[in-house]
Design a protein around this motif. Structure first.
Motif, PDB file in Angstrom:
ATOM      1  N   TRP A 152      28.971 -15.269   0.371  1.00 49.35           N
ATOM      2  CA  TRP A 152      28.762 -15.068   1.918  1.00 49.35           C
ATOM      3  C   TRP A 152      28.591 -16.590   2.407  1.00 49.35           C
ATOM      4  N   HIS A 153      29.101 -16.516   3.763  1.00 48.49           N
ATOM      5  CA  HIS A 153      29.090 -17.815   4.280  1.00 48.49           C
ATOM      6  C   HIS A 153      29.287 -17.673   5.812  1.00 48.49           C
ATOM      7  N   ASP A 154      28.291 -18.552   6.458  1.00 49.56           N
ATOM      8  CA  ASP A 154      28.501 -18.702   8.069  1.00 49.56           C
ATOM      9  C   ASP A 154      28.072 -19.933   8.440  1.00 49.56           C
ATOM     10  N   HIS A 155      28.830 -20.429   9.709  1.00 52.08           N
ATOM     11  CA  HIS A 155      29.027 -21.737  10.196  1.00 52.08           C
ATOM     12  C   HIS A 155      28.139 -21.677  11.541  1.00 52.08           C
ATOM     13  N   ASN A 156      27.253 -22.808  11.735  1.00 56.96           N
ATOM     14  CA  ASN A 156      26.443 -22.719  12.776  1.00 56.96           C
ATOM     15  C   ASN A 156      26.202 -24.328  13.272  1.00 56.96           C
ATOM     16  N   VAL A 157      26.004 -24.515  14.555  1.00 59.41           N
ATOM     17  CA  VAL A 157      25.399 -25.875  15.032  1.00 59.41           C
ATOM     18  C   VAL A 157      24.136 -25.586  15.714  1.00 59.41           C
ATOM     19  N   ASP A 158      23.155 -26.286  15.472  1.00 64.12           N
ATOM     20  CA  ASP A 158      21.913 -26.539  16.039  1.00 64.12           C
ATOM     21  C   ASP A 158      21.903 -26.805  17.560  1.00 64.12           C
TER      22      ASP A 158
END
Ligand SMILES: [Fe+2]
Ligand SMILES: [Fe+2]
Length: 372
Positions: A152-158
């Motif tokens: 499982w993976h997700d990508h984010n930017v603070d």
């Protein structure tokens, strides 16, 4: 394609044969000799061609995507790099896919998993992180990060970060060619991190292993180390260069490896960072495997299948299977680094790796013959 060579198919057409070929086709059959020379070439003839995607062209296209679509609608906001010979299967080279993804502060791509293996090479921005199976991995420019298949993976930017851009590399065309792809969206859309930040790097990234970690074992086919920071990679390359470790074809080339096995980071995709000393120009060779490069540092050129491609930082280019290639650092004072990912683990696992080197006045000579 007829070849009037002993051992190759060269049956001349007659009206009678043509009628029979049509009959066969009507019954879902065919005569092998009508296609044999095409489907069994003397050597690999990839539909992919060498391509250079210049950052000065790619970046504006990626920034335009930032204005035009939201990640919630697109899933992943990515500009794909598509080889003219790979368009029907969305391939950048051979059976490899690549694209450039952009994300603004506070944005995120929903958590998902797929049977294609994935990697990212960070290009710019701050505050980006990927969560892989519950582990938050903070990303900085030129870090190399794995999202192995099935995780499982997700990508984010603070919120406090800046616009982040990275290159994605996947084996989607390979997995689709094998009719083995699956895709799932995480029921919560975002993962709640369940491990310390950068836990895999803390445990496996120092070049030392705890006996307990070895005893516990690792039964997954990919590396337990998920992030390889550039700082460490570059330092290792410089040390190796000073120690004189080099190949005439690659300069100093270090493969990113699974620290438990020394094998590739994932079963189907391998990756490396190549260091070219000031003024270095490698000797030409050709081998099987499809290769996608990103210029991590410096500038220079590569001659691929007889064509010169001048590259500089963040340009991306590809070397299709069996294309002769050589690389040169154009600077007399600065070193150059080329990040690369490839299907070499597949070539080796299936004993399909074949390599020949260019010898002056001798032509191409075999180095490795259909080796593992
Ligand atoms: Fe993904
Ligand atoms: Fe090579």
């Amino acid at each position: 394609m007829k070849e009037y060579v002993p051992g190759r198919a060269h049956v001349d057409d007659t009206p009678e044969l043509e009628r029979w070929y049509a009959e066969l086709a009507g019954r879902d059959m065919g005569a092998l000799w009508t296609v044999a020379n095409t489907i069994e070439p003397w050597h690999p003839k990839p539909p992919s061609v060498p391509v250079l995607w210049r950052w000065r062209d790619t970046r504006p296209a990626v920034m335009r995507a930032l204005d035009l679509v939201k990640p919630e609608q697109a899933g992943r906001r990515v500009v794909m790099l598509v080889n003219p010979g790979g368009r029907p299967i969305s391939a950048a080279c051979g059976l490899l896919y690549t694209g450039v993804q952009v994300m603004g502060p506070g944005e995120g791509a929903s958590a998902h998993r797929h049977m294609a293996s994935a990697l990212r090479f960070i290009m710019e921005g701050s505050g980006a992180y990927t969560v892989v199976d519950g582990e938050r991995i903070d990303l900085e420019a030129r870090d190399f990060v794995l999202t192995p298949n099935g995780t499982w993976h997700d990508h984010n930017v603070d919120e406090s970060g800046s616009v982040c851009i990275w290159q994605d590399g996947l084996d989607i065309p390979l997995v689709n060619a094998l009719d083995a792809n699956f895709y799932a969206v995480h029921p919560n859309l975002r993962q709640m991190p369940s491990r310390p930040v950068d836990a895999s790097f803390s445990l496996y990234g120092a070049g030392f292993l705890q006996p307990a970690a070895l005893r516990r074992g690792w039964n997954k086919p990919h590396s337990p180390l998920l992030k390889y920071p550039f700082e460490e990679t570059y330092a290792a390359l410089r040390r190796a260069s000073n120690a004189g470790a080099e190949s005439p074809f690659d300069g100093v080339l270090m493969e990113y490896v699974n620290p438990l096995t020394g094998g590739p980071v994932m079963p189907t995709i391998g990756a490396s960072m190549q260091f070219l000393r000031p003024g270095e120009h490698t000797r030409a060779h050709r081998h099987t495997g499809s290769f996608i490069y990103q210029v991590a540092k410096g500038s220079g050129f590569s001659v691929i299948a007889g064509q010169r491609f001048d590259w500089t930082e963040q340009d991306i280019f590809c070397v299709p299977s069996w294309a002769p290639h050589e690389h040169a650092n154009a600077s007399a004072t600065e070193d150059a680094c080329l990040f690369c990912f490839s299907d070499l683990p597949v070539m080796r696992a299936l004993s399909l790796y074949h390599e020949e080197e260019w010898v002056e006045n001798g032509g191409y000579q075999v180095v490795a013959e259909h080796a593992a």
